[in-house]
Design a protein around this motif. Structure first.
Motif, PDB file in Angstrom:
ATOM      1  N   TYR A 167      70.502  76.244  32.631  1.00  0.00           N
ATOM      2  CA  TYR A 167      69.864  75.794  34.440  1.00  0.00           C
ATOM      3  C   TYR A 167      68.433  76.313  33.939  1.00  0.00           C
ATOM      4  O   TYR A 167      67.053  76.269  34.373  1.00  0.00           O
TER       5      TYR A 167
ATOM      6  N   GLU B 239      67.611  75.554  44.904  1.00  0.00           N
ATOM      7  CA  GLU B 239      68.155  77.270  45.437  1.00  0.00           C
ATOM      8  C   GLU B 239      66.678  77.901  45.085  1.00  0.00           C
ATOM      9  O   GLU B 239      65.765  77.655  45.137  1.00  0.00           O
TER      10      GLU B 239
ATOM     11  N   VAL C 144      77.915  70.003  40.641  1.00  0.00           N
ATOM     12  CA  VAL C 144      78.805  69.415  40.992  1.00  0.00           C
ATOM     13  C   VAL C 144      78.312  69.715  42.567  1.00  0.00           C
ATOM     14  O   VAL C 144      77.686  70.950  42.101  1.00  0.00           O
ATOM     15  N   ASP C 145      77.572  69.290  43.092  1.00  0.00           N
ATOM     16  CA  ASP C 145      76.987  69.021  44.111  1.00  0.00           C
ATOM     17  C   ASP C 145      75.713  70.670  44.219  1.00  0.00           C
ATOM     18  O   ASP C 145      75.466  71.235  44.731  1.00  0.00           O
ATOM     19  N   ALA C 146      74.965  69.813  43.618  1.00  0.00           N
ATOM     20  CA  ALA C 146      73.728  70.832  43.104  1.00  0.00           C
ATOM     21  C   ALA C 146      73.027  70.775  43.708  1.00  0.00           C
ATOM     22  O   ALA C 146      72.418  69.491  44.622  1.00  0.00           O
ATOM     23  N   VAL C 147      72.073  72.376  43.755  1.00  0.00           N
ATOM     24  CA  VAL C 147      71.093  72.279  45.147  1.00  0.00           C
ATOM     25  C   VAL C 147      69.995  72.736  44.556  1.00  0.00           C
ATOM     26  O   VAL C 147      69.744  73.218  43.965  1.00  0.00           O
TER      27      VAL C 147
ATOM     28  N   GLY D 265      74.231  72.444  40.173  1.00  0.00           N
ATOM     29  CA  GLY D 265      75.670  72.856  41.150  1.00  0.00           C
ATOM     30  C   GLY D 265      76.817  73.288  40.045  1.00  0.00           C
ATOM     31  O   GLY D 265      76.424  72.640  38.483  1.00  0.00           O
ATOM     32  N   LYS D 266      77.685  73.375  40.180  1.00  0.00           N
ATOM     33  CA  LYS D 266      78.617  74.055  38.777  1.00  0.00           C
ATOM     34  C   LYS D 266      79.205  72.876  38.956  1.00  0.00           C
ATOM     35  O   LYS D 266      79.999  72.039  39.136  1.00  0.00           O
TER      36      LYS D 266
END
Length: 285
Positions: free
Chosen positions: A131, A96, A91-94, A87-88
């Motif tokens: 990442y 992929e 924030v709001d990491a998902v 997440g950038k």
């Protein structure tokens, strides 16, 4: 069995080329990266009418991985244990859609195949680079653990690795170093070589040696006609699988012409028995 990996850079945009290539290449299993579509708009019929079963993992117009097999497709696994989310700025990491595995083939010829779209670090000081390295380290830990538990496992790690592990894998290493570009940095290369330390082998390079042997050419600045490419697409195999390789090639012709992906397909041919001497290298090398 003939297996291949190909970053198609949008499957729907290149459906006609993928269809033609499947007919021409006669591969049994194709690992695909950058499908750039969701399950609901994935072109299933493209593969099914040719006798392939398909597994796909995609959320949006970005990323996306798939495996198409006409020799069986079971035990599908989306993502790997420990796969980092992104997440950038945290924030709001998902998670992929970058990793998909399935068992293909039957009986003694069965193997566990991963279709991998390794994150692009973007810049040496970008958070995407952190990442990328974490992602690779987690994948290495997962497959190394499996191989340690059973050294006879037949595993293929295929896909777009976004790393050029040797200087000859880019058209001008000095250009990359002077510009401070990704794909050739020491941390990225160390992350790639960690898989080799864990026991996996690049089974394509022995059959396609030398500088100028690339799998990717940027659309910009006429990189393809200028022969300014990169070798960043690989098939790494566990020892038990590597010993059965009887040939490998990069289909550079598929990079030519209108509507081509910026990557070329990479193909490996497998025999039913271990190659003489247990080597992946062609005779005379």
């Amino acid at each position: 069995m003939k297996i291949a990996t190909w970053n198609v850079n949008s499957l729907r945009a290149r459906a006609d080329r993928v269809e033609s290539w499947l007919d021409r290449s006669d591969v049994d299993v194709l690992a695909i990266q950058e499908t750039k579509c969701r399950d609901e708009n994935f072109p299933w019929e493209l593969f099914e009418r040719r006798g392939y079963e398909v597994a796909h993992f995609g959320f949006s117009q970005w990323n996306g991985v798939a495996i198409a097999s006409r020799v069986g497709l079971t035990n599908v696994e989306r993502t790997f244990i420990g796969q980092p989310a992104f997440g950038k700025n945290g924030v709001d990491a998902v998670q992929e859609a970058r990793a998909l595995a399935a068992t293909v083939g039957e009986g003694a010829d069965a193997l566990r195949l991963w279709s991998l779209y390794v994150p692009n670090g973007r810049a040496l000081d970008d958070e995407h680079m952190v990442y990328k390295l974490q992602w690779l380290d987690a994948l290495k830990d997962r497959v190394a653990e499996q191989l340690t538990a059973d050294p006879e496992l037949r595993i293929a790690l295929t896909g777009d690795w976004n790393i050029a592990p040797q200087d000859e894998d880019v058209w001008d290493i000095q250009h990359f170093l002077d510009e401070g570009l990704t794909h050739v940095s020491a941390p990225e290369r160390a992350a790639f070589h960690a898989f080799e330390t864990a026991g996996f082998q690049d089974v394509v390079r022995p059959w396609t040696p030398g500088p100028g042997t690339y799998t990717y050419w940027d659309y910009k600045q006429l990189r393809f006609p200028k022969k300014q490419g990169m070798r960043i697409d690989f098939i790494l195999a566990s020892p038990a699988l590597a010993g059965t390789v009887t040939g490998a090639w990069i289909d550079r012709e598929e990079r030519k012409g209108k509507g081509a992906s910026d990557h070329a397909p990479v193909v490996v041919e497998l025999g039913s028995e271990p190659a003489a001497g247990g080597t992946t290298a062609p005779a005379g090398t």
